[in-house]
Design a protein around this motif. Sequence first.
Motif, PDB file in Angstrom:
ATOM      1  N   LYS A  32       0.868  -1.190   0.000  1.00 24.04           N
ATOM      2  CA  LYS A  32       0.000   0.000   0.000  1.00 24.04           C
ATOM      3  C   LYS A  32       0.896   1.228   0.000  1.00 24.04           C
ATOM      4  O   LYS A  32       1.707   1.403   0.910  1.00 24.04           O
ATOM      5  CB  LYS A  32      -0.882   0.090   1.251  1.00 24.04           C
ATOM      6  CG  LYS A  32      -1.364  -1.218   1.831  1.00 24.04           C
ATOM      7  CD  LYS A  32      -2.283  -1.998   0.961  1.00 24.04           C
ATOM      8  CE  LYS A  32      -2.530  -3.359   1.592  1.00 24.04           C
ATOM      9  NZ  LYS A  32      -2.780  -4.405   0.618  1.00 24.04           N
ATOM     10  N   ALA A 186      -7.633  -2.779   2.002  1.00 22.80           N
ATOM     11  CA  ALA A 186      -6.190  -2.904   2.226  1.00 22.80           C
ATOM     12  C   ALA A 186      -5.902  -4.207   2.969  1.00 22.80           C
ATOM     13  O   ALA A 186      -4.951  -4.919   2.653  1.00 22.80           O
ATOM     14  CB  ALA A 186      -5.669  -1.700   3.009  1.00 22.80           C
ATOM     15  N   THR A 191      -3.088  -4.728  -3.945  1.00 20.96           N
ATOM     16  CA  THR A 191      -2.061  -3.683  -4.057  1.00 20.96           C
ATOM     17  C   THR A 191      -2.766  -2.336  -4.238  1.00 20.96           C
ATOM     18  O   THR A 191      -3.671  -2.237  -5.068  1.00 20.96           O
ATOM     19  CB  THR A 191      -1.160  -3.965  -5.277  1.00 20.96           C
ATOM     20  OG1 THR A 191      -0.626  -5.283  -5.160  1.00 20.96           O
ATOM     21  CG2 THR A 191      -0.036  -2.949  -5.387  1.00 20.96           C
ATOM     22  N   MET A 192      -2.384  -1.336  -3.458  1.00 17.20           N
ATOM     23  CA  MET A 192      -3.079  -0.048  -3.545  1.00 17.20           C
ATOM     24  C   MET A 192      -2.097   1.108  -3.665  1.00 17.20           C
ATOM     25  O   MET A 192      -1.094   1.144  -2.951  1.00 17.20           O
ATOM     26  CB  MET A 192      -3.936   0.184  -2.276  1.00 17.20           C
ATOM     27  CG  MET A 192      -5.138  -0.729  -2.185  1.00 17.20           C
ATOM     28  SD  MET A 192      -6.024  -0.661  -0.579  1.00 17.20           S
ATOM     29  CE  MET A 192      -6.491   1.032  -0.463  1.00 17.20           C
ATOM     30  N   CYS A 194      -2.488   5.302  -3.546  1.00 13.42           N
ATOM     31  CA  CYS A 194      -3.503   6.296  -3.226  1.00 13.42           C
ATOM     32  C   CYS A 194      -2.877   7.676  -3.116  1.00 13.42           C
ATOM     33  O   CYS A 194      -1.992   7.905  -2.302  1.00 13.42           O
ATOM     34  CB  CYS A 194      -4.165   5.895  -1.906  1.00 13.42           C
ATOM     35  SG  CYS A 194      -5.480   7.005  -1.418  1.00 13.42           S
TER      36      CYS A 194
END
Length: 230
Positions: A32, A186, A191-192, A194
């Motif tokens: 993340k 999450a 997979t993030m 932001c």
Amino acid sequence: ESIIRFEKVNKWYGNNFHVLRDIDLNVARGEKIVICGPSGSGKSTLIRCINRLEEHQEGRLVVDGVELSDDVKAVDEVRKKVGMVFQQFNLFPHLTVLDNLTLSPMWVGKLPRKEAVEKAMQQLERVRIADQAGKYPLQLSGGQQQRVAIARALCLTPKIMLFDEPTSALDPEMIKEVLDVMIELADQGITMLCVTHEMGFAKAVADCVIFMDEGQIVESSPPHEFFNNP
Ligand code: ADP
Ligand code: ADP
């Protein structure tokens, strides 16, 4: 082994506006990443390159083993792996919540109606908005609309989710309901990346916080280090 790899990526808008400068970035599977930095520093452009909403001109960008180039097939392949959520929700106002998902251009016509509805309802349940499926977007609050947009992005079972200031257009009391949904996602291993000014979110979920300035990544560190720096 990285799911996203930028190698010396450069991008210009027009002939002379150098918006991304020598971007090197490796994102591990399930990682993340929160991207912050001043307005105009290239944050949005950087994540939009990942699903080819913007094109880079130099360097390499590899997403889940597929190198992004002018090859339309590669772009299509990558777009199936990547869900995106925008600041302004981008829902179709004349479609119900349910049909915003079932008639999404990404998968319309690919499933029989009954299956599409089932799949859409599952995703709406995931963001706790299934009870609003028959309403139109403008009958919902901003926070509810953004959760619909997240559900729509999840319909393709993406490996990667991109969020471009997902709470910036929301009234303060609605930010939490959206962040809570993002925190749950999450936890599910996706997979993030932001772009956000919500440092509470960064502290809660980020493995890495990136600070951009004038098209460069000027800092990249785990949140506990990032927030302890003067
Ligand atoms: P951020 O997300 O950090 O605010 P952006 O990536 O949206 O930054 O934009 C970076 C810079 O590029 C800004 O100065 C913006 O005005 C410019 N820009 C963004 N999109 C375009 C475009 N399509 N054409 C020309 N300039 C653009
Ligand atoms: P955000 O800050 O949410 O990224 P912007 O308001 O900067 O959004 O940009 C909205 C749209 O306008 C984007 O598609 C962006 O690429 C485009 N854009 C931004 N700046 C410029 C610019 N200077 N010239 C042309 N298009 C731009």
